[in-house]
Scaffold this motif. Sequence first.
Motif, PDB file in Angstrom:
ATOM      1  N   MET A 187      32.204  43.358  38.486  1.00  0.00           N
ATOM      2  CA  MET A 187      31.835  44.621  39.121  1.00  0.00           C
ATOM      3  C   MET A 187      32.738  45.736  38.599  1.00  0.00           C
ATOM      4  N   LYS A 188      32.117  46.813  38.126  1.00  0.00           N
ATOM      5  CA  LYS A 188      32.873  47.964  37.654  1.00  0.00           C
ATOM      6  C   LYS A 188      32.561  49.124  38.585  1.00  0.00           C
ATOM      7  N   GLU A 220      38.002  46.139  32.174  1.00  0.00           N
ATOM      8  CA  GLU A 220      37.354  44.962  31.595  1.00  0.00           C
ATOM      9  C   GLU A 220      36.920  45.194  30.140  1.00  0.00           C
ATOM     10  N   TYR A 270      40.878  45.535  41.427  1.00  0.00           N
ATOM     11  CA  TYR A 270      39.480  45.962  41.348  1.00  0.00           C
ATOM     12  C   TYR A 270      38.714  45.208  40.252  1.00  0.00           C
ATOM     13  N   ALA A 298      37.207  41.841  38.422  1.00  0.00           N
ATOM     14  CA  ALA A 298      36.719  40.530  38.860  1.00  0.00           C
ATOM     15  C   ALA A 298      37.483  39.383  38.210  1.00  0.00           C
ATOM     16  N   SER A 299      37.764  39.470  36.907  1.00  0.00           N
ATOM     17  CA  SER A 299      38.410  38.355  36.208  1.00  0.00           C
ATOM     18  C   SER A 299      39.831  38.708  35.793  1.00  0.00           C
ATOM     19  N   SER A 302      38.127  35.728  46.726  1.00  0.00           N
ATOM     20  CA  SER A 302      36.803  36.303  46.522  1.00  0.00           C
ATOM     21  C   SER A 302      36.853  37.795  46.795  1.00  0.00           C
ATOM     22  N   ILE A 303      35.695  38.410  46.714  1.00  0.00           N
ATOM     23  CA  ILE A 303      35.615  39.849  46.898  1.00  0.00           C
ATOM     24  C   ILE A 303      35.810  40.212  48.373  1.00  0.00           C
ATOM     25  N   HIS A 360      35.202  47.817  47.200  1.00  0.00           N
ATOM     26  CA  HIS A 360      35.295  46.384  46.947  1.00  0.00           C
ATOM     27  C   HIS A 360      36.547  46.066  46.142  1.00  0.00           C
ATOM     28  N   LYS A 361      37.246  45.016  46.565  1.00  0.00           N
ATOM     29  CA  LYS A 361      38.463  44.565  45.897  1.00  0.00           C
ATOM     30  C   LYS A 361      38.423  43.047  45.783  1.00  0.00           C
ATOM     31  N   TYR A 362      39.267  42.516  44.914  1.00  0.00           N
ATOM     32  CA  TYR A 362      39.317  41.067  44.720  1.00  0.00           C
ATOM     33  C   TYR A 362      40.645  40.522  45.243  1.00  0.00           C
TER      34      TYR A 362
END
Length: 243
Positions: free
Chosen positions: A1-2, A98, A118, A120-121, A176-177, A188-190
Amino acid sequence: MKENKYDDKHFFEQYSEMPRSKEGLSAAGEWHEFKKLLPDFDGKTVLDLGCGFGWHCIYAAEHGAKKVVGIDLSERMLAEAKQKTTSEVISYEQKAIEDVEVEPEAYDVVLSSLAIHYVASYQDICKKVHTNLKTNGKFIFSVEHPIFTAEGKQDWYTDEAGNKLHWPVDHYFDESIRTTNFLGKEVHKYHRTITTYIQTLLKNGFQINNVIEPEPAPELKDLPEMQDEFRRPMMLIISASKL
């Protein structure tokens, strides 16, 4: 997610009124600890992931860096950064963390301030940073502390009178998110554990130099907005070196 909330006009205006936005690094509660981990920038090449208003880029240039690249997804952020920047050694690129290019051994230092949570990976970022750093290069970053992100809502439990009782920590091992409200917007944050932040670096060829859970700087300790930061950690700072 960006995710890019910062190009929303209302959200950006609110963010711009925060002390760290208006006053720069001196108003950031963690800066006094982050600064201690920074290497000598003289003659160095520097990459800032999620550079925001460009404060760290400007600091690196002012302290002798020969090349500084700041990347950020937000057009509004970069416009503000460019307005504040006078050094010709600094350049800015609009892209997500990313999407940073693979440039083997291009940088002496990679920085990131409150941005990697912020992404995902985290694994992919560590791999790419390791590739882009020169041997013995430094990777120094801050993220929201896992205790701060774990439960998700990022708010205190209060009594009926609104007094803050305690900070909730729940689902800590569920990486997870998370969805929270920041400046009136859903963000949204991870969430990741401290183990993940450290072990992923080790597995990708880094040596851990420092792990810090910063309290606010002494000169900020009496500010009303800093009082919560003495009750639970909000940030985690890690410094690592490429082996």
